[in-house]
Design a protein around this motif. Sequence first.
Motif, PDB file in Angstrom:
ATOM      1  N   SER A  84       0.779  -0.821   0.340  1.00 56.05           N
ATOM      2  CA  SER A  84      -0.516  -0.060   0.051  1.00 56.05           C
ATOM      3  C   SER A  84       0.694   0.858   0.130  1.00 56.05           C
ATOM      4  O   SER A  84       0.354   2.481  -0.342  1.00 56.05           O
ATOM      5  N   GLY A  85       2.255   0.625  -0.167  1.00 59.48           N
ATOM      6  CA  GLY A  85       2.417   2.224   0.241  1.00 59.48           C
ATOM      7  C   GLY A  85       2.882   2.845  -0.985  1.00 59.48           C
ATOM      8  O   GLY A  85       3.058   3.708  -1.090  1.00 59.48           O
ATOM      9  N   HIS A  86       2.890   2.205  -2.186  1.00 59.39           N
ATOM     10  CA  HIS A  86       2.753   2.713  -3.687  1.00 59.39           C
ATOM     11  C   HIS A  86       1.590   4.102  -3.111  1.00 59.39           C
ATOM     12  O   HIS A  86       2.171   4.673  -4.223  1.00 59.39           O
ATOM     13  N   ALA A  87       0.744   3.401  -3.444  1.00 61.80           N
ATOM     14  CA  ALA A  87      -0.448   4.840  -3.211  1.00 61.80           C
ATOM     15  C   ALA A  87      -0.043   5.914  -2.266  1.00 61.80           C
ATOM     16  O   ALA A  87      -0.336   7.085  -2.555  1.00 61.80           O
ATOM     17  N   GLU A  88       0.088   5.280  -0.878  1.00 65.69           N
ATOM     18  CA  GLU A  88       1.005   6.285  -0.201  1.00 65.69           C
ATOM     19  C   GLU A  88       1.661   7.612  -0.557  1.00 65.69           C
ATOM     20  O   GLU A  88       1.095   8.657  -0.347  1.00 65.69           O
ATOM     21  N   LEU A  89       2.963   6.976  -0.845  1.00 67.42           N
ATOM     22  CA  LEU A  89       3.813   8.102  -1.072  1.00 67.42           C
ATOM     23  C   LEU A  89       3.651   8.681  -2.330  1.00 67.42           C
ATOM     24  O   LEU A  89       3.643  10.033  -2.496  1.00 67.42           O
ATOM     25  N   ALA A  90       2.770   7.950  -3.429  1.00 63.08           N
ATOM     26  CA  ALA A  90       1.744   9.220  -4.489  1.00 63.08           C
ATOM     27  C   ALA A  90       1.300  10.199  -4.594  1.00 63.08           C
ATOM     28  O   ALA A  90       1.216  10.716  -5.278  1.00 63.08           O
ATOM     29  N   TRP A  91       0.333   9.297  -3.486  1.00 64.92           N
ATOM     30  CA  TRP A  91      -0.655  10.986  -2.913  1.00 64.92           C
ATOM     31  C   TRP A  91       0.474  12.982  -2.720  1.00 64.92           C
ATOM     32  O   TRP A  91       0.350  12.843  -2.673  1.00 64.92           O
ATOM     33  N   VAL A  92       2.296  11.636  -1.447  1.00 65.02           N
ATOM     34  CA  VAL A  92       2.966  13.047  -1.102  1.00 65.02           C
ATOM     35  C   VAL A  92       3.011  13.676  -1.822  1.00 65.02           C
ATOM     36  O   VAL A  92       2.958  14.750  -2.407  1.00 65.02           O
ATOM     37  N   PHE A  93       3.388  12.520  -3.025  1.00 69.57           N
ATOM     38  CA  PHE A  93       4.226  13.137  -4.775  1.00 69.57           C
ATOM     39  C   PHE A  93       3.367  14.147  -5.421  1.00 69.57           C
ATOM     40  O   PHE A  93       3.427  14.906  -6.212  1.00 69.57           O
TER      41      PHE A  93
END
Length: 340
Positions: A84-93
């Motif tokens: 799930s980190g992919h989606a979470e970090l994508a939001w920050v980016f």
Amino acid sequence: KPLVFSGVQPTGNLHLGNYLGAIQRFVALQDSHDCLYCVVDMHAITVWQDPADLKRQIREVTAAFIASGIDPTKHIVFNQSQVSGHAELAWVFNCVARLGWLNRMTQFKEKAGKDREAASVGLYAYPSLMAADILLYRATHVPVGEDQKQHLELTRDIAQKFNNDFGTSIAANGLGEAFFPLPEPLIGGPAARVMSLRDGAKKMSKSDPSDLSRINLTDEADLIASKIRKAKTDPEPLPSEAEGLKGRPEAENLVGIYAALGAVPKEDVLTQFGGGQFSTFKAALVDLAVAKLGPIGAEMQRLVAEPDHIDAILRDGAARARVLAEATMANVRDIVGFVR
Ligand code: TYM
């Protein structure tokens, strides 16, 4: 410490371009680097995917990785949606990247086509997710084909802006000066951009309506042979030196494919076949392509017949990826100022 990350979309029709531009090079990097190879299923759904087809295609790309020689016990092979980190970090980016940066992405313009209003928001934000894939592991090297160059540049811009915007916080959290590395694209070799077999001006692509334009990894030997025999060429014999390929995109493409498949420089291919007829060269190319791709296609078929085995590999890879991802995300939350 150098770390390799790359991804392939499970959108069907894995072809010779994907193999020579990416997967074959993933295999070569295994001896010298720690590697993560990801089936990017969340990228795939930026355009409509039938759910049953998507499942099959995720397993097929995984099978292609393994059949090509990637070792999922020494390296990490997984599908993106399980971490799930992919989606979470994508939001920050998404909050770091600027609209102006995304507006310049040529792949979005190509894929969205004329009716841009009808494209998904995900297709537009695609490059932020790709930056997240890479930076979630703080990967330093990214082997890709030439068509991903602009996305890699954007990834570096996002990493740099994050490091700058949050510089004070990064230091205050004891994380040094720059949190994210600026990942280096590994693009190159004779097959960084494999072209369509029907048109030397178009790249070989999964979505080309003509199946004759590409060699799929699952094509049988006689189909590979007939596609190469029908591949577009010009009437001149092959030159003896690389200079002579200028302005002859179809010839250059086939020579590049031969060089990449045979792991020899283009010059050597021309020394051997220069001055001769295309038919002679094509016959040799058929033999080489069948020898190289035949066993991979057969092994892929064998592997996809055992979906439980493939799913177990993906689950195991995801569990190991998650550990690395969680470490980065804990730091990112602190840096951004989220309370945990
Ligand atoms: P994708 O799935 O379109 O293609 C997978 C890989 O194959 C390369 N490739 C080619 N190389 C040479 N000649 C061609 N004709 C050709 N066509 C495709 C691509 O450059 C790619 O390396 N956005 C990526 C997937 C991705 C990714 C990532 C890659 C998502 N996250 C993080 C690296 C790191 C894509 O659509 O690849």
